[in-house]
Write an enzyme that holds these catalytic residues in place. Structure first.
Site, PDB file in Angstrom:
ATOM      1  N   LYS A   1     -12.352 -23.761 -19.564  1.00 47.61           N
ATOM      2  CA  LYS A   1     -13.178 -22.565 -19.366  1.00 47.61           C
ATOM      3  C   LYS A   1     -14.336 -22.568 -20.348  1.00 47.61           C
ATOM      4  O   LYS A   1     -14.139 -22.587 -21.567  1.00 47.61           O
ATOM      5  CB  LYS A   1     -12.318 -21.312 -19.551  1.00 47.61           C
ATOM      6  CG  LYS A   1     -13.113 -20.001 -19.537  1.00 47.61           C
ATOM      7  CD  LYS A   1     -12.223 -18.828 -19.944  1.00 47.61           C
ATOM      8  CE  LYS A   1     -13.039 -17.567 -20.206  1.00 47.61           C
ATOM      9  NZ  LYS A   1     -12.198 -16.462 -20.731  1.00 47.61           N
TER      10      LYS A   1
ATOM     11  N   LYS B   1     -17.448  -4.850 -22.860  1.00 48.91           N
ATOM     12  CA  LYS B   1     -16.464  -4.742 -23.927  1.00 48.91           C
ATOM     13  C   LYS B   1     -16.989  -3.824 -25.037  1.00 48.91           C
ATOM     14  O   LYS B   1     -18.206  -3.723 -25.236  1.00 48.91           O
ATOM     15  CB  LYS B   1     -16.210  -6.122 -24.556  1.00 48.91           C
ATOM     16  CG  LYS B   1     -15.573  -7.167 -23.675  1.00 48.91           C
ATOM     17  CD  LYS B   1     -15.475  -8.482 -24.435  1.00 48.91           C
ATOM     18  CE  LYS B   1     -14.892  -9.605 -23.591  1.00 48.91           C
ATOM     19  NZ  LYS B   1     -13.452  -9.443 -23.384  1.00 48.91           N
TER      20      LYS B   1
ATOM     21  N   GLU C   1     -13.589 -12.541 -15.858  1.00 48.97           N
ATOM     22  CA  GLU C   1     -14.495 -13.520 -15.258  1.00 48.97           C
ATOM     23  C   GLU C   1     -14.029 -14.963 -15.430  1.00 48.97           C
ATOM     24  O   GLU C   1     -14.381 -15.844 -14.650  1.00 48.97           O
ATOM     25  CB  GLU C   1     -15.898 -13.367 -15.857  1.00 48.97           C
ATOM     26  CG  GLU C   1     -16.161 -14.074 -17.157  1.00 48.97           C
ATOM     27  CD  GLU C   1     -15.277 -13.629 -18.319  1.00 48.97           C
ATOM     28  OE1 GLU C   1     -14.977 -14.449 -19.191  1.00 48.97           O
ATOM     29  OE2 GLU C   1     -14.886 -12.441 -18.348  1.00 48.97           O
TER      30      GLU C   1
ATOM     31  N   ARG D   1     -11.182 -16.400 -14.996  1.00 44.29           N
ATOM     32  CA  ARG D   1     -10.380 -16.910 -13.878  1.00 44.29           C
ATOM     33  C   ARG D   1     -11.242 -17.212 -12.661  1.00 44.29           C
ATOM     34  O   ARG D   1     -10.868 -18.041 -11.830  1.00 44.29           O
ATOM     35  CB  ARG D   1      -9.267 -15.911 -13.546  1.00 44.29           C
ATOM     36  CG  ARG D   1      -9.751 -14.569 -13.035  1.00 44.29           C
ATOM     37  CD  ARG D   1      -8.694 -13.479 -13.161  1.00 44.29           C
ATOM     38  NE  ARG D   1      -8.459 -13.124 -14.558  1.00 44.29           N
ATOM     39  CZ  ARG D   1      -7.576 -12.218 -14.952  1.00 44.29           C
ATOM     40  NH1 ARG D   1      -6.859 -11.561 -14.052  1.00 44.29           N
ATOM     41  NH2 ARG D   1      -7.414 -11.951 -16.226  1.00 44.29           N
TER      42      ARG D   1
ATOM     43  N   ASP E   1     -15.214 -17.840 -26.501  1.00 42.67           N
ATOM     44  CA  ASP E   1     -14.693 -17.808 -25.140  1.00 42.67           C
ATOM     45  C   ASP E   1     -14.945 -19.106 -24.387  1.00 42.67           C
ATOM     46  O   ASP E   1     -14.529 -19.246 -23.245  1.00 42.67           O
ATOM     47  CB  ASP E   1     -15.282 -16.617 -24.363  1.00 42.67           C
ATOM     48  CG  ASP E   1     -14.296 -16.036 -23.363  1.00 42.67           C
ATOM     49  OD1 ASP E   1     -13.088 -16.301 -23.506  1.00 42.67           O
ATOM     50  OD2 ASP E   1     -14.729 -15.340 -22.436  1.00 42.67           O
TER      51      ASP E   1
END
Length: 465
Positions: free
Chosen positions: A230, A242, A314, A316, A253
């Site tokens: 990812k 957020k 997002e 996934r 991330d």
């Protein structure tokens, strides 16, 4: 940048300070055999033989000193048992008195990791070099340390300097080094072929445009292996934005992508007989007038329609398109890394990646591999009973479960809908971050689940061809 090859050398009887290893069980007998001067020195340094303790023992001359180091088990050295002394000892060469370092080579190396891209070290310490008679183990240990450092470096770089283009550049470096083929899909082809990757990243500035990065390496006749990471380079949460406290660490991330690149480097460096397909869906989940919205319905590469229950789910979405692409090449094994859910951190904390797999034997192999190399994960169930939480009234599936229950499991179940049915599949929901330092493992970006997977792959494939 730390040169790990300079920190681990073959022992050819060159001058070195000696390190004696003892544990708490053997401390009293060791102490009883020491002259009164050494006993007093050990007491003054509060040395009791416990793990991560050490004492400097002066010799006859100013440079003639040795070290006694405490470990948890002197008969079976762990990856991290020498990491503390490697952090604090003066510059120089060292050797163990009665043992070879074995697994402890890794901690000796990673303890000397430094992230110095943005600041100068005012008090640099020279290298602490460990000598070993296990010459054949030097290169593999250095490769592992370099892979760990790659993950740490990529995660530690802030999002402004580590966007999709920079991930592409890292993949290009790998491709050039190992003679792999690099393919990058972006712009209109991305929108048409990988619509969910495009939708997640379309609100970002042009300099951070989304893309799918693919690398192919190895003999196509060898077993096919897909590795996916990812690559959300920054996650604002999108329109479901957020709070600032949750956004602070979202530079990490793309930690899944960092793991995938590092694992690819290990696989190619070891020349494992596999046909490797490395995929990184890279995007920034930004806020803008063209951001995808809660309630939107996206089409996926697989053809399934996905209702957006939450734009902050997002990761996934981009993984789903990448999993579909991986399945098109008929791999026998698929591994994906993702900093996917806060629910996984609530369940197992920051040290343990949550492991999901569709194969029980593979889960046992991962558990054994993690134990052997001190890189554990914890299996959570792909509990099909929770799939109904992802039901949508208007689409084939919703990207976010209702009610807040079993968040890590429902995320994995979403991915399962897109994972190749014929392949064995491992999904690691990893934190990719260490919130507080430990010996050999500084605060910041961290490789979690990397060495265990490589150990599993090495055992699985090194003798297949």
């Amino acid at each position: 940048m730390t040169n790990y090859a300079d920190l681990l050398k073959a022992d050819n009887n060159q001058p070195a300070h000696m390190i004696q290893i003892i544990d708490a069980e053997g401390f009293e007998s060791w102490l009883a055999g020491q002259p009164e001067r050494v006993r007093a020195i050990a007491a003054a340094q509060k040395f009791s033989g416990k793990g991560y303790e050490h004492a400097i023992i002066p010799g006859e001359g100013a440079a003639d000193w040795s070290v006694v180091a405490g470990v948890a088990n002197s008969k079976k050295l762990s990856s991290w048992c020498l990491a503390k002394v490697a952090e604090v000892l003066p510059e120089g060469q060292y050797r163990l008195t009665d043992a070879n370092p074995g697994a402890a080579m890794l901690g000796w190396l990673t303890a000397q990791y430094r992230f110095d891209r943005y600041r100068r070290d005012e008090n640099p310490v020279g290298p602490r070099v460990l000598l070993t008679g296990e010459i054949a183990q030097i290169e593999p240990a250095v490769r592992l340390a370099e892979a760990v450092a790659l993950v740490r470096d990529l995660v530690n770089v802030p999002a402004g300097d580590m966007g999709p283009a920079e991930l592409e550049a890292e993949a290009a470096k790998l491709a050039k080094e190992f003679g792999a083929k690099l393919t990058v899909t972006k712009g209109d082809p991305l929108e048409q072929g990988f619509p969910m990757i495009h939708a997640v990243g379309r609100a970002a500035d042009k300099a951070f445009a989304p893309r799918l990065i693919e690398l192919h390496w190895g003999d196509p006749s060898h077993p096919r292996l897909a590795v996916i990471g990812k690559g959300i380079c920054f996650d604002s949460g999108g329109l479901d934005i957020k709070p600032s406290s949750a956004m602070r660490l979202m530079k990490k991330d793309m930690g899944g992508a960092a793991h995938a690149l590092a694992l690819g480097r290990l696989i190619m460096g070891a020349r494992l007989p596999v046909s490797l397909h490395l995929l990184i869906p890279a995007a920034e989940n930004a806020v803008g007038g063209n951001a995808f919205r809660p309630g939107d319905i996206l089409r996926s590469r697989k053809g399934l329609s996905v209702e957006i229950g939450n734009t902050d789910a997002e990761g996934r979405l981009v993984l789903a398109d990448a999993l579909t692409r991986a399945g098109e090449e008929q791999p026998e094994l698929v591994i994906d890394y993702a900093t996917l859910t806060g629910a996984a951190r609530v369940a197992v904390g920051p040290d343990l990646p949550a492991l999901f797999t569709n194969d029980d034997e593979l889960a046992r192999e991962m558990d054994a591999a993690g134990s052997e190399v001190d890189d554990p994960s914890w299996r959570l169930p792909l509990w099909d009973g929770y799939a109904e939480m992802l039901k949508s009234d208007v689409a084939d599936i919703n990207n976010a479960g209702e009610g807040g229950f079993a968040g890590a499991i429902t995320a994995a179940l979403f991915l399962k809908r897109f994972a190749p049915e014929q392949a064995k599949w491992i999904h690691l929901d990893t934190f990719a971050w260490r919130p507080s330092p430990r010996p050999g493992r500084p605060k910041g970006g961290e490789a979690l689940g990397l060495r265990a997977v490589f150990h599993l792959l090495h055992q699985r494939y090194s003798k297949t061809v």
